[in-house]
Motif scaffolding. Structure first.
Motif, PDB file in Angstrom:
ATOM      1  N   LYS A  62       0.800  -1.129  -0.133  1.00  0.00           N
ATOM      2  CA  LYS A  62       0.060  -0.005   0.134  1.00  0.00           C
ATOM      3  C   LYS A  62       0.868   1.329   0.290  1.00  0.00           C
ATOM      4  O   LYS A  62       1.644   1.423   0.914  1.00  0.00           O
ATOM      5  CB  LYS A  62      -0.984   0.056   1.368  1.00  0.00           C
ATOM      6  CG  LYS A  62      -1.874   0.809   1.161  1.00  0.00           C
ATOM      7  CD  LYS A  62      -2.911   0.858   2.355  1.00  0.00           C
ATOM      8  CE  LYS A  62      -4.274   0.965   2.268  1.00  0.00           C
ATOM      9  NZ  LYS A  62      -4.924   0.636   1.037  1.00  0.00           N
ATOM     10  N   ASP A  63       0.540   2.155  -1.016  1.00  0.00           N
ATOM     11  CA  ASP A  63       1.653   3.188  -1.089  1.00  0.00           C
ATOM     12  C   ASP A  63       1.028   4.273   0.159  1.00  0.00           C
ATOM     13  O   ASP A  63       0.115   4.346   0.607  1.00  0.00           O
ATOM     14  CB  ASP A  63       1.339   4.022  -2.387  1.00  0.00           C
ATOM     15  CG  ASP A  63      -0.031   4.825  -2.640  1.00  0.00           C
ATOM     16  OD1 ASP A  63      -0.568   5.460  -1.835  1.00  0.00           O
ATOM     17  OD2 ASP A  63      -0.897   4.117  -3.608  1.00  0.00           O
ATOM     18  N   PRO A  64       2.165   5.140   0.629  1.00  0.00           N
ATOM     19  CA  PRO A  64       2.114   5.984   1.770  1.00  0.00           C
ATOM     20  C   PRO A  64       0.682   6.986   1.644  1.00  0.00           C
ATOM     21  O   PRO A  64      -0.036   7.203   2.759  1.00  0.00           O
ATOM     22  CB  PRO A  64       3.407   6.774   1.781  1.00  0.00           C
ATOM     23  CG  PRO A  64       4.237   5.894   1.277  1.00  0.00           C
ATOM     24  CD  PRO A  64       3.511   5.223   0.000  1.00  0.00           C
ATOM     25  N   GLN A  65       0.418   7.285   0.589  1.00  0.00           N
ATOM     26  CA  GLN A  65      -0.750   8.476   0.203  1.00  0.00           C
ATOM     27  C   GLN A  65      -2.070   7.508   0.637  1.00  0.00           C
ATOM     28  O   GLN A  65      -2.939   7.997   1.471  1.00  0.00           O
ATOM     29  CB  GLN A  65      -0.863   8.889  -1.122  1.00  0.00           C
ATOM     30  CG  GLN A  65       0.292   9.807  -1.585  1.00  0.00           C
ATOM     31  CD  GLN A  65       1.554   8.544  -2.182  1.00  0.00           C
ATOM     32  OE1 GLN A  65       1.707   7.953  -1.819  1.00  0.00           O
ATOM     33  NE2 GLN A  65       1.978   9.446  -3.251  1.00  0.00           N
ATOM     34  N   SER A  66      -2.088   6.273   0.013  1.00  0.00           N
ATOM     35  CA  SER A  66      -3.191   5.399   0.393  1.00  0.00           C
ATOM     36  C   SER A  66      -3.517   5.139   1.984  1.00  0.00           C
ATOM     37  O   SER A  66      -4.497   5.128   2.463  1.00  0.00           O
ATOM     38  CB  SER A  66      -3.113   4.296  -0.470  1.00  0.00           C
ATOM     39  OG  SER A  66      -3.272   4.448  -1.755  1.00  0.00           O
ATOM     40  N   LEU A  67      -2.295   4.887   2.550  1.00  0.00           N
ATOM     41  CA  LEU A  67      -2.337   4.584   3.926  1.00  0.00           C
ATOM     42  C   LEU A  67      -2.725   5.722   4.755  1.00  0.00           C
ATOM     43  O   LEU A  67      -3.545   5.534   5.653  1.00  0.00           O
ATOM     44  CB  LEU A  67      -0.961   4.134   4.223  1.00  0.00           C
ATOM     45  CG  LEU A  67      -0.547   3.801   5.933  1.00  0.00           C
ATOM     46  CD1 LEU A  67      -1.511   2.645   6.286  1.00  0.00           C
ATOM     47  CD2 LEU A  67       0.797   3.310   6.030  1.00  0.00           C
ATOM     48  N   VAL A  68      -2.293   7.032   4.438  1.00  0.00           N
ATOM     49  CA  VAL A  68      -2.707   8.222   5.039  1.00  0.00           C
ATOM     50  C   VAL A  68      -4.210   8.275   4.888  1.00  0.00           C
ATOM     51  O   VAL A  68      -5.109   8.654   5.874  1.00  0.00           O
ATOM     52  CB  VAL A  68      -1.916   9.401   4.641  1.00  0.00           C
ATOM     53  CG1 VAL A  68      -2.628  10.570   5.035  1.00  0.00           C
ATOM     54  CG2 VAL A  68      -0.331   9.321   5.189  1.00  0.00           C
ATOM     55  N   GLY A  69      -4.817   8.002   3.810  1.00  0.00           N
ATOM     56  CA  GLY A  69      -6.223   8.459   3.406  1.00  0.00           C
ATOM     57  C   GLY A  69      -6.952   7.423   4.309  1.00  0.00           C
ATOM     58  O   GLY A  69      -8.066   7.898   5.050  1.00  0.00           O
ATOM     59  N   LYS A  70      -6.571   6.082   4.493  1.00  0.00           N
ATOM     60  CA  LYS A  70      -7.142   5.245   5.140  1.00  0.00           C
ATOM     61  C   LYS A  70      -7.304   5.576   6.820  1.00  0.00           C
ATOM     62  O   LYS A  70      -8.187   5.394   7.579  1.00  0.00           O
ATOM     63  CB  LYS A  70      -6.644   3.600   5.040  1.00  0.00           C
ATOM     64  CG  LYS A  70      -7.821   2.684   5.480  1.00  0.00           C
ATOM     65  CD  LYS A  70      -7.377   1.280   4.549  1.00  0.00           C
ATOM     66  CE  LYS A  70      -8.573   0.455   4.846  1.00  0.00           C
ATOM     67  NZ  LYS A  70      -8.470  -0.828   3.730  1.00  0.00           N
ATOM     68  N   ILE A  71      -5.977   5.898   7.225  1.00  0.00           N
ATOM     69  CA  ILE A  71      -5.846   6.275   8.776  1.00  0.00           C
ATOM     70  C   ILE A  71      -6.900   7.597   8.887  1.00  0.00           C
ATOM     71  O   ILE A  71      -7.532   7.552   9.988  1.00  0.00           O
ATOM     72  CB  ILE A  71      -4.450   7.013   8.838  1.00  0.00           C
ATOM     73  CG1 ILE A  71      -3.525   5.593   8.988  1.00  0.00           C
ATOM     74  CG2 ILE A  71      -4.492   7.755  10.314  1.00  0.00           C
ATOM     75  CD1 ILE A  71      -1.912   6.316   8.876  1.00  0.00           C
ATOM     76  N   LYS A  72      -7.005   8.428   8.137  1.00  0.00           N
ATOM     77  CA  LYS A  72      -7.886   9.451   8.045  1.00  0.00           C
ATOM     78  C   LYS A  72      -9.458   8.796   8.147  1.00  0.00           C
ATOM     79  O   LYS A  72     -10.425   9.407   8.964  1.00  0.00           O
ATOM     80  CB  LYS A  72      -7.920  10.631   7.166  1.00  0.00           C
ATOM     81  CG  LYS A  72      -6.567  11.353   7.134  1.00  0.00           C
ATOM     82  CD  LYS A  72      -6.436  12.361   6.142  1.00  0.00           C
ATOM     83  CE  LYS A  72      -5.173  13.269   6.302  1.00  0.00           C
ATOM     84  NZ  LYS A  72      -4.966  14.390   5.122  1.00  0.00           N
ATOM     85  N   LYS A  73      -9.827   7.992   7.175  1.00  0.00           N
ATOM     86  CA  LYS A  73     -10.946   7.661   7.195  1.00  0.00           C
ATOM     87  C   LYS A  73     -11.541   6.745   8.261  1.00  0.00           C
ATOM     88  O   LYS A  73     -12.705   6.937   8.547  1.00  0.00           O
ATOM     89  CB  LYS A  73     -11.112   6.811   5.795  1.00  0.00           C
ATOM     90  CG  LYS A  73     -12.620   6.022   5.443  1.00  0.00           C
ATOM     91  CD  LYS A  73     -12.353   5.114   4.211  1.00  0.00           C
ATOM     92  CE  LYS A  73     -13.868   4.665   3.827  1.00  0.00           C
ATOM     93  NZ  LYS A  73     -13.746   3.810   2.748  1.00  0.00           N
ATOM     94  N   LYS A  74     -10.481   5.975   8.936  1.00  0.00           N
ATOM     95  CA  LYS A  74     -10.892   5.191   9.969  1.00  0.00           C
ATOM     96  C   LYS A  74     -10.857   6.216  11.356  1.00  0.00           C
ATOM     97  O   LYS A  74     -10.972   5.628  12.385  1.00  0.00           O
ATOM     98  CB  LYS A  74      -9.912   4.101  10.071  1.00  0.00           C
ATOM     99  CG  LYS A  74     -10.139   2.867   9.132  1.00  0.00           C
ATOM    100  CD  LYS A  74      -9.205   1.908   9.320  1.00  0.00           C
ATOM    101  CE  LYS A  74      -9.916   0.843   8.473  1.00  0.00           C
ATOM    102  NZ  LYS A  74     -10.996  -0.059   9.027  1.00  0.00           N
ATOM    103  N   ASN A  75     -10.399   7.321  11.125  1.00  0.00           N
ATOM    104  CA  ASN A  75     -10.341   8.340  12.037  1.00  0.00           C
ATOM    105  C   ASN A  75      -9.198   7.651  13.213  1.00  0.00           C
ATOM    106  O   ASN A  75      -9.439   7.881  14.400  1.00  0.00           O
ATOM    107  CB  ASN A  75     -11.611   8.452  12.870  1.00  0.00           C
ATOM    108  CG  ASN A  75     -11.471   9.960  13.895  1.00  0.00           C
ATOM    109  OD1 ASN A  75     -10.664  10.635  13.871  1.00  0.00           O
ATOM    110  ND2 ASN A  75     -12.235   9.888  14.704  1.00  0.00           N
ATOM    111  N   LEU A  76      -8.288   7.123  12.909  1.00  0.00           N
ATOM    112  CA  LEU A  76      -6.994   6.667  13.668  1.00  0.00           C
ATOM    113  C   LEU A  76      -6.280   7.402  14.062  1.00  0.00           C
ATOM    114  O   LEU A  76      -5.850   8.624  13.865  1.00  0.00           O
ATOM    115  CB  LEU A  76      -6.376   5.471  12.984  1.00  0.00           C
ATOM    116  CG  LEU A  76      -7.214   4.210  12.309  1.00  0.00           C
ATOM    117  CD1 LEU A  76      -6.282   3.124  11.524  1.00  0.00           C
ATOM    118  CD2 LEU A  76      -7.981   3.485  13.402  1.00  0.00           C
ATOM    119  N   SER A  77      -5.383   7.283  15.276  1.00  0.00           N
ATOM    120  CA  SER A  77      -4.334   7.752  15.877  1.00  0.00           C
ATOM    121  C   SER A  77      -3.256   7.744  14.926  1.00  0.00           C
ATOM    122  O   SER A  77      -2.899   6.501  14.379  1.00  0.00           O
ATOM    123  CB  SER A  77      -4.023   7.529  17.230  1.00  0.00           C
ATOM    124  OG  SER A  77      -5.216   7.560  18.292  1.00  0.00           O
TER     125      SER A  77
END
Length: 224
Positions: free
Chosen positions: A75-90
């Motif tokens: 998973k590329d870093p941009q997609s990972l950041v997007g998923k972190i935001k979508k899931k509202n993760l720390s």
């Protein structure tokens, strides 16, 4: 197997940024991310090797290769950041590891529909492979017509000083299903919404037609 390699280096990160000072925290965060990606890539390679070995054994015993080919992606870093935001993760590695299970991914393309479940059975029977998620979009296709078997498995990765259990997402589908999914992805993400809607019904019809053709091919294969 086709695999896009992770090229991050902890040594280079620390040389560039430094361990302390104003940007020391960046070096620490990037180091943790680089180490995470490395161990996830190792898990991906472990599963890919298992699949290749199982395919070779199946060919030896039954004169048939269930696997046509395997593609891997991290998973590329941009997609990972997007998923972190979508899931509202720390924004930390622990939260990512506990909540995101598709950092390492494999796409297994089979020759026939039955081969999908053969591959699943062979892999899930491995003593060190744990299936933690399963979604069968072949038996229950998505409304769009999408068909594939999705698994998330855990596999132990032996590191220098410990062992870590790492998840890998696996999508298993036939050549026809993969061809359809590639076209659907291009239509959905590379064109505007109106164009996607224009072809939506056509795509569903084509997915059903492809599935019927592949079932026919499978019947012929069984009869040979």
């Amino acid at each position: 197997m086709n695999l896009r390699r992770n090229t991050m280096s902890v040594k280079k990160i620390r040389q560039l940024i430094g361990d302390d000072g104003e940007y020391g925290w960046i070096a620490n965060q990037l180091t943790q991310i680089a180490q995470m990606y490395q161990v996830y890539e190792s898990a991906q390679n472990e599963i890919a090797t298992k699949l290749e070995n199982l395919d070779a054994e199946f060919e030896l015993n039954y004169n048939h290769n269930p696997i046509h080919h395997i593609d891997g992606r991290m998973k590329d870093p941009q997609s990972l950041v997007g998923k972190i935001k979508k899931k509202n993760l720390s924004p930390n590695v622990t939260a990512v590891k506990n909540n995101i299970f598709d950092i390492a991914g494999l796409r297994v393309i089979t020759n026939y529909i039955d081969d999908i479940y053969t591959v699943e059975k062979l892999l899930s029977q491995q003593d060190d492979v744990e299936v933690i998620k399963r979604k069968d979009y072949i038996e229950h296709p998505k409304a769009s017509g999408y068909r594939s078997l999705h698994l998330v498995v855990r596999v132990p990765v032996f590191k220098a000083h410990d062992v870590e259990s790492i998840p890998v997402e696996i999508q298993i589908r036939t050549i026809g299903m993969d061809m359809w999914a590639s076209l659907e992805h291009e239509l959905r993400y590379k064109t505007d919404v109106d164009r996607a809607e224009e072809f939506a019904d056509n795509l569903v019809d084509n997915a059903d037609a492809l599935f019927a053709i592949e079932q026919n091919f499978q019947d012929i294969h069984h009869a040979l």
